[in-house]
Write a protein that holds these residues in place. Sequence first.
Motif, PDB file in Angstrom:
ATOM      1  N   ARG A  85      -0.957   3.515   1.018  1.00  0.00           N
ATOM      2  CA  ARG A  85       0.155   2.590   1.215  1.00  0.00           C
ATOM      3  C   ARG A  85      -0.288   1.264   1.819  1.00  0.00           C
ATOM      4  O   ARG A  85       0.179   0.197   1.402  1.00  0.00           O
ATOM      5  CB  ARG A  85       1.215   3.234   2.116  1.00  0.00           C
ATOM      6  N   LEU A  86      -1.163   1.327   2.816  1.00  0.00           N
ATOM      7  CA  LEU A  86      -1.542   0.110   3.526  1.00  0.00           C
ATOM      8  C   LEU A  86      -2.828  -0.512   3.002  1.00  0.00           C
ATOM      9  O   LEU A  86      -2.959  -1.732   2.964  1.00  0.00           O
ATOM     10  CB  LEU A  86      -1.693   0.413   5.026  1.00  0.00           C
ATOM     11  N   MET A  87      -3.795   0.336   2.603  1.00  0.00           N
ATOM     12  CA  MET A  87      -5.086  -0.179   2.142  1.00  0.00           C
ATOM     13  C   MET A  87      -5.184  -0.220   0.616  1.00  0.00           C
ATOM     14  O   MET A  87      -6.187  -0.674   0.068  1.00  0.00           O
ATOM     15  CB  MET A  87      -6.218   0.686   2.716  1.00  0.00           C
ATOM     16  N   LYS A  88      -4.150   0.274  -0.070  1.00  0.00           N
ATOM     17  CA  LYS A  88      -4.040   0.205  -1.534  1.00  0.00           C
ATOM     18  C   LYS A  88      -5.184   0.912  -2.257  1.00  0.00           C
ATOM     19  O   LYS A  88      -5.631   0.476  -3.314  1.00  0.00           O
ATOM     20  CB  LYS A  88      -3.957  -1.261  -2.000  1.00  0.00           C
ATOM     21  N   HIS A  89      -5.671   2.017  -1.684  1.00  0.00           N
ATOM     22  CA  HIS A  89      -6.684   2.814  -2.377  1.00  0.00           C
ATOM     23  C   HIS A  89      -6.020   3.614  -3.493  1.00  0.00           C
ATOM     24  O   HIS A  89      -4.926   4.156  -3.311  1.00  0.00           O
ATOM     25  CB  HIS A  89      -7.385   3.767  -1.407  1.00  0.00           C
ATOM     26  N   ALA A  90      -6.713   3.702  -4.617  1.00  0.00           N
ATOM     27  CA  ALA A  90      -6.133   4.395  -5.768  1.00  0.00           C
ATOM     28  C   ALA A  90      -6.570   5.853  -5.857  1.00  0.00           C
ATOM     29  O   ALA A  90      -6.119   6.578  -6.738  1.00  0.00           O
ATOM     30  CB  ALA A  90      -6.524   3.671  -7.061  1.00  0.00           C
ATOM     31  N   GLU A  91      -7.447   6.296  -4.951  1.00  0.00           N
ATOM     32  CA  GLU A  91      -7.961   7.658  -5.018  1.00  0.00           C
ATOM     33  C   GLU A  91      -6.860   8.672  -4.739  1.00  0.00           C
ATOM     34  O   GLU A  91      -5.997   8.464  -3.886  1.00  0.00           O
ATOM     35  CB  GLU A  91      -9.100   7.862  -4.009  1.00  0.00           C
ATOM     36  N   ASP A  92      -6.914   9.797  -5.469  1.00  0.00           N
ATOM     37  CA  ASP A  92      -5.952  10.867  -5.232  1.00  0.00           C
ATOM     38  C   ASP A  92      -6.192  11.489  -3.863  1.00  0.00           C
ATOM     39  O   ASP A  92      -7.341  11.622  -3.429  1.00  0.00           O
ATOM     40  CB  ASP A  92      -6.084  11.941  -6.309  1.00  0.00           C
TER      41      ASP A  92
END
Length: 541
Positions: free
Chosen positions: A341-348
């Motif tokens: 949500r905050l760091m916008k990582h796309a990892e599951d």
Amino acid sequence: MESGSSLHAVETVILLLLVMVAAFAAMARRLKVPYPIVLVLAGLLISFLPHIPRVPLDPNVVFVVFLPPLLYASAWTMSWREFRRNAVVIGLLAVGLVGFTVWGVAFFSDHFITALDWKAGFLLGAVVATTDAIAATSIAKTLGLPRRIVDILEGESLFNDATGLLALEIGVGIILGGQTPTLGGGLVRLGYLVVGGILIGLLIGFIVSWLEKFIDDGPVELVVSLVVPYAAYLAGERAHASGVLAVVACGVFMSRKSTQFFSPAVRLQVQGAWDALTFMLNGLVFVLIGLQLPYVLTGIHGRYTTGTLILYGVVFSIVLITLRLVWVFPAIKTASFVERRLMKHAEDPLQPREVFVVGWTGMRGVLALAAAISVPEVLGDGRSFEARNLIVFLAFCVILVTLVLQGLTLPALIRVLGLAGVSGMDPEEKEARRIVLKAAVRHLEEGRKRDGHDTEHVYDDILHRYRHKLAAIGVGKEGELHEVDTEAISRMQAILEEALQAERRTLIGLRDKGKIGDDVLRTIERELDLAETRYQGTPIA
């Protein structure tokens, strides 16, 4: 004569330990069991034999002799990209879990272990709160655990020592002088340990990487690489910062810079020497753990019944494992929320079965035992610290349970949970190989156009080899290799070296852009080093 006899005794003990390491590590490989587990059990069993030399574990030897090179080797192989990706969860484990464990153990000891009050329990919690980088790296990587789980465990075990050191300082202060630190003071001290240690490690790494520009000699490079971790550790400790984090920061920095200042031949020499060194030191560490049983039992003998000691050891180990599992699930859930949500990582996010494995793999090792032995025997008022021997015993029990029991159950656990590593080439590594080989093909095609017809057949032959490599990973068409005219050998060597350099530049670029991890880079880089070393000054068959 006495000094000579003493020297011969030391030589005999060292020789015996090295023979044990080699023999039982070979046995572990045959049994397909992680060698640290076999070595600990072997040391434990041998300690009962008569006439076996007693080898006491000196905490100073562990912290000053064994720890720096082993931490440096672990940091060298750690992927900076994966650490950044998992930084939130690693922080929650390396800092939050240590604090939670210390307070949990203090509460449990005060209420359920009659021989310990909350002060002694706090000190016991500080001793066993941190996982062991040596154990985590040695065992987790050999069991086929998913790469992300290994990265989290390795990052946690490398960075939680600063928190554990602070907790140990606080615990000793409480025991010796009744000092109760404030939250603000503790946070300031932790910040200095972390920031100071990292800055010192980076400074030493920067200085050494600059000096490396003037060195290209295998034996000299090896000596320098051995000096660096000790220099970082001692500098960190002298500044009253974290020597552990100084070594880790220096190791990560030097690992990334090594792609620029090591020549292929030197890199292979240094890597081979370090592989042997870390295996030997790891083996000695785990054998020494097992050999400490007589000393642990001597310190506790006569104070408690055997049944009481067994009950304390089993229950305390269960409590410590439970505390980790209780913390891990909400911590990883929180980390996943922050990252997505905050760091916008796309990892599951990690699945519950993966989180359970992270919680189950909390090995303790020689650092916990060394910390326990370093606990003072006398209080500030001159009275003996009666709880010390029990703290050492409980730390030893936790090491055996987490290292042996959890280590032996991990292979079955990851199979049952469906987390066993898949066979074959990693998709990221396969894609990196494809990109690197295509870059070399483009370079060769441009060179063929530039050099004209005189060397066209040489380029065709080399291009055929590269296209054959592409076919091997599922790209292009396979074909037979052509023989090279002997008159074109020298020109072919030069062209091949240029192509290898194109591969190397592209590979480093992929790493620097974050498209591949350092582990993938090192795998392919080693192959390029071997190929370049073979081509330099050697006729091509």
